[in-house]
Scaffold this motif. Sequence first.
Motif, PDB file in Angstrom:
ATOM      1  N   ILE A 122       0.834  -1.199   0.000  1.00 48.66           N
ATOM      2  CA  ILE A 122       0.000   0.000   0.000  1.00 48.66           C
ATOM      3  C   ILE A 122       0.870   1.251   0.000  1.00 48.66           C
ATOM      4  O   ILE A 122       0.662   2.169  -0.804  1.00 48.66           O
ATOM      5  N   LEU A 123       1.860   1.310   0.889  1.00 49.88           N
ATOM      6  CA  LEU A 123       2.754   2.462   0.927  1.00 49.88           C
ATOM      7  C   LEU A 123       3.537   2.590  -0.374  1.00 49.88           C
ATOM      8  O   LEU A 123       3.795   3.699  -0.855  1.00 49.88           O
ATOM      9  N   GLY A 124       3.906   1.450  -0.969  1.00 51.64           N
ATOM     10  CA  GLY A 124       4.668   1.477  -2.209  1.00 51.64           C
ATOM     11  C   GLY A 124       3.924   2.103  -3.371  1.00 51.64           C
ATOM     12  O   GLY A 124       4.545   2.553  -4.337  1.00 51.64           O
ATOM     13  N   THR A 128       8.422   5.934  -1.798  1.00 52.08           N
ATOM     14  CA  THR A 128       9.523   4.989  -1.898  1.00 52.08           C
ATOM     15  C   THR A 128       9.770   4.294  -0.562  1.00 52.08           C
ATOM     16  O   THR A 128       9.439   4.816   0.502  1.00 52.08           O
ATOM     17  N   ILE A 129      10.360   3.109  -0.639  1.00 45.69           N
ATOM     18  CA  ILE A 129      10.720   2.321   0.534  1.00 45.69           C
ATOM     19  C   ILE A 129      12.103   1.734   0.280  1.00 45.69           C
ATOM     20  O   ILE A 129      12.379   1.266  -0.827  1.00 45.69           O
ATOM     21  N   SER A 130      12.967   1.780   1.274  1.00 43.38           N
ATOM     22  CA  SER A 130      14.276   1.155   1.127  1.00 43.38           C
ATOM     23  C   SER A 130      14.120  -0.357   1.213  1.00 43.38           C
ATOM     24  O   SER A 130      13.748  -0.902   2.261  1.00 43.38           O
ATOM     25  N   ALA A 131      14.388  -1.044   0.106  1.00 45.59           N
ATOM     26  CA  ALA A 131      14.227  -2.496   0.082  1.00 45.59           C
ATOM     27  C   ALA A 131      15.202  -3.194   1.016  1.00 45.59           C
ATOM     28  O   ALA A 131      14.907  -4.269   1.549  1.00 45.59           O
ATOM     29  N   SER A 132      16.373  -2.582   1.230  1.00 43.27           N
ATOM     30  CA  SER A 132      17.380  -3.188   2.095  1.00 43.27           C
ATOM     31  C   SER A 132      17.210  -2.769   3.553  1.00 43.27           C
ATOM     32  O   SER A 132      17.812  -3.353   4.449  1.00 43.27           O
ATOM     33  N   GLY A 133      16.418  -1.730   3.783  1.00 46.79           N
ATOM     34  CA  GLY A 133      16.285  -1.183   5.124  1.00 46.79           C
ATOM     35  C   GLY A 133      17.407  -0.237   5.495  1.00 46.79           C
ATOM     36  O   GLY A 133      17.430   0.314   6.593  1.00 46.79           O
ATOM     37  N   SER A 134      18.328  -0.006   4.565  1.00 51.09           N
ATOM     38  CA  SER A 134      19.488   0.852   4.822  1.00 51.09           C
ATOM     39  C   SER A 134      19.220   2.283   4.365  1.00 51.09           C
ATOM     40  O   SER A 134      18.933   2.513   3.191  1.00 51.09           O
ATOM     41  N   PHE A 135      19.348   3.226   5.284  1.00 53.70           N
ATOM     42  CA  PHE A 135      19.200   4.627   4.922  1.00 53.70           C
ATOM     43  C   PHE A 135      20.358   5.082   4.039  1.00 53.70           C
ATOM     44  O   PHE A 135      20.174   5.895   3.130  1.00 53.70           O
ATOM     45  N   ARG A 201       3.157  10.708   0.247  1.00 56.73           N
ATOM     46  CA  ARG A 201       3.341  10.171   1.604  1.00 56.73           C
ATOM     47  C   ARG A 201       2.448  10.916   2.598  1.00 56.73           C
ATOM     48  O   ARG A 201       1.890  10.312   3.524  1.00 56.73           O
ATOM     49  N   ILE A 202       2.310  12.221   2.405  1.00 61.66           N
ATOM     50  CA  ILE A 202       1.411  13.004   3.269  1.00 61.66           C
ATOM     51  C   ILE A 202      -0.029  12.534   3.088  1.00 61.66           C
ATOM     52  O   ILE A 202      -0.771  12.357   4.070  1.00 61.66           O
ATOM     53  N   VAL A 203      -0.430  12.314   1.840  1.00 61.56           N
ATOM     54  CA  VAL A 203      -1.789  11.835   1.569  1.00 61.56           C
ATOM     55  C   VAL A 203      -1.990  10.451   2.193  1.00 61.56           C
ATOM     56  O   VAL A 203      -3.033  10.164   2.783  1.00 61.56           O
ATOM     57  N   HIS A 204      -0.974   9.586   2.070  1.00 63.21           N
ATOM     58  CA  HIS A 204      -1.047   8.256   2.693  1.00 63.21           C
ATOM     59  C   HIS A 204      -1.284   8.369   4.191  1.00 63.21           C
ATOM     60  O   HIS A 204      -2.061   7.599   4.772  1.00 63.21           O
ATOM     61  N   LEU A 206      -2.766  10.790   5.778  1.00 61.69           N
ATOM     62  CA  LEU A 206      -4.026  11.445   6.126  1.00 61.69           C
ATOM     63  C   LEU A 206      -5.268  10.635   5.750  1.00 61.69           C
ATOM     64  O   LEU A 206      -6.287  10.722   6.432  1.00 61.69           O
ATOM     65  N   ILE A 207      -5.191   9.860   4.666  1.00 63.94           N
ATOM     66  CA  ILE A 207      -6.368   9.162   4.163  1.00 63.94           C
ATOM     67  C   ILE A 207      -6.574   7.854   4.925  1.00 63.94           C
ATOM     68  O   ILE A 207      -5.650   7.053   5.068  1.00 63.94           O
ATOM     69  N   PRO A 208      -7.799   7.596   5.398  1.00 61.09           N
ATOM     70  CA  PRO A 208      -8.061   6.321   6.094  1.00 61.09           C
ATOM     71  C   PRO A 208      -8.140   5.160   5.108  1.00 61.09           C
ATOM     72  O   PRO A 208      -9.002   5.138   4.230  1.00 61.09           O
ATOM     73  N   LEU A 209      -7.216   4.238   5.231  1.00 60.27           N
ATOM     74  CA  LEU A 209      -7.186   3.045   4.392  1.00 60.27           C
ATOM     75  C   LEU A 209      -7.025   1.825   5.286  1.00 60.27           C
ATOM     76  O   LEU A 209      -6.279   1.855   6.262  1.00 60.27           O
ATOM     77  N   LYS A 210      -7.723   0.767   4.934  1.00 62.15           N
ATOM     78  CA  LYS A 210      -7.563  -0.483   5.675  1.00 62.15           C
ATOM     79  C   LYS A 210      -6.143  -1.013   5.498  1.00 62.15           C
ATOM     80  O   LYS A 210      -5.602  -1.009   4.392  1.00 62.15           O
ATOM     81  N   ASN A 211      -5.540  -1.452   6.586  1.00 62.93           N
ATOM     82  CA  ASN A 211      -4.242  -2.137   6.551  1.00 62.93           C
ATOM     83  C   ASN A 211      -3.107  -1.275   6.010  1.00 62.93           C
ATOM     84  O   ASN A 211      -2.120  -1.821   5.521  1.00 62.93           O
ATOM     85  N   LYS A 212      -3.207   0.052   6.100  1.00 63.75           N
ATOM     86  CA  LYS A 212      -2.171   0.869   5.462  1.00 63.75           C
ATOM     87  C   LYS A 212      -0.871   0.922   6.260  1.00 63.75           C
ATOM     88  O   LYS A 212       0.190   1.174   5.689  1.00 63.75           O
ATOM     89  N   GLY A 213      -0.910   0.733   7.557  1.00 60.37           N
ATOM     90  CA  GLY A 213       0.314   0.736   8.335  1.00 60.37           C
ATOM     91  C   GLY A 213       0.939   2.112   8.446  1.00 60.37           C
ATOM     92  O   GLY A 213       0.294   3.143   8.242  1.00 60.37           O
ATOM     93  N   THR A 214       2.235   2.136   8.739  1.00 63.55           N
ATOM     94  CA  THR A 214       2.964   3.375   8.943  1.00 63.55           C
ATOM     95  C   THR A 214       3.335   4.041   7.622  1.00 63.55           C
ATOM     96  O   THR A 214       3.469   3.367   6.600  1.00 63.55           O
ATOM     97  N   SER A 215       3.540   5.355   7.677  1.00 67.50           N
ATOM     98  CA  SER A 215       3.998   6.098   6.506  1.00 67.50           C
ATOM     99  C   SER A 215       5.522   6.210   6.455  1.00 67.50           C
ATOM    100  O   SER A 215       6.064   6.869   5.565  1.00 67.50           O
ATOM    101  N   GLN A 216       6.222   5.580   7.397  1.00 64.52           N
ATOM    102  CA  GLN A 216       7.693   5.525   7.453  1.00 64.52           C
ATOM    103  C   GLN A 216       8.320   6.932   7.417  1.00 64.52           C
ATOM    104  O   GLN A 216       9.179   7.233   6.585  1.00 64.52           O
ATOM    105  N   TRP A 217       7.922   7.767   8.353  1.00 65.77           N
ATOM    106  CA  TRP A 217       8.416   9.143   8.382  1.00 65.77           C
ATOM    107  C   TRP A 217       9.907   9.232   8.707  1.00 65.77           C
ATOM    108  O   TRP A 217      10.565  10.212   8.344  1.00 65.77           O
ATOM    109  N   THR A 218      10.454   8.247   9.392  1.00 68.57           N
ATOM    110  CA  THR A 218      11.887   8.313   9.696  1.00 68.57           C
ATOM    111  C   THR A 218      12.740   8.228   8.426  1.00 68.57           C
ATOM    112  O   THR A 218      13.882   8.705   8.421  1.00 68.57           O
ATOM    113  N   TYR A 219      12.204   7.623   7.385  1.00 70.51           N
ATOM    114  CA  TYR A 219      12.929   7.513   6.113  1.00 70.51           C
ATOM    115  C   TYR A 219      12.599   8.658   5.164  1.00 70.51           C
ATOM    116  O   TYR A 219      13.342   8.908   4.208  1.00 70.51           O
TER     117      TYR A 219
END
Length: 245
Positions: A122-124, A128-135, A201-204, A206-219
């Motif tokens: 959903i976030l994708g 963007t999301i780091s596939a490796s988890g590395s900043f 990411r801001i829209v993600h 704010l908008i209520p979506l089932k199962n959306k999880g975190t918006s990963q603001w630290t990244y």
Amino acid sequence: MVYGLTVRWLSELLGTAIMIMLGNGAVANVELKGTKGYQNGWMIIAVGYGFGVMIPVMMFGPISGSQINPAITLALAVNGLQQWSNVVPYITAQFLGAMLGQLLLFLAYKPFYDQTDNPSRILGTCSTISASGSFVNGFINEFLGTFILVFSALLILNSHALIHTPGVAELGVGFLVWALVASLGGPTGPGLNPARDLGPRIVHALIPLKNKGTSQWTYAWIPVVAPILAGIAAVFLYKMIYFGQ
């Protein structure tokens, strides 16, 4: 023809919205359960973003320059190739356009967002999301991709061999983005554009979506800061070597 700021502002907003709808729309078609394109592969995403950039450039290039990317807008101004008076209006339009495009995508794909239970998928479709988890890896990938995008686009759009053949340079930019997403898309997405990542990411968030999880603001700062720095460096190199030649 010289267009007024209002028309150029609207062109940047519409151009960015179209880019998001075509680009993130391709992601949604691949990532969300139940769509016609579900799990049909990364190349659909690459094509969606390639043409998602090319079409607004063809539409609005003669009007506003179709920068549709705050990294480009800032880089041109920092290097003296654009008036600073354009920066705030253009960037405002780009972020609003990105948010509008993502909001319209949510409306178009609402039944499929509801079916999807993987928060990363959903976030994708938004950011963007780091596939490796590395900043660090995320920063490097966004910097390299944006540098190639900006430097190459400047040379393509200002090529003496292409400038007199309408549409060919814009087509080249589309293929450039297609290639970048296909080749450097694995680590992060990639974003290559602060508005393309942060607006949705801001829209993600704010908008209520089932199962959306975190918006990963630290990244979230990485696909903003890395493209801006890369854009400034790319325009500087272009200006030092090729500008005025």
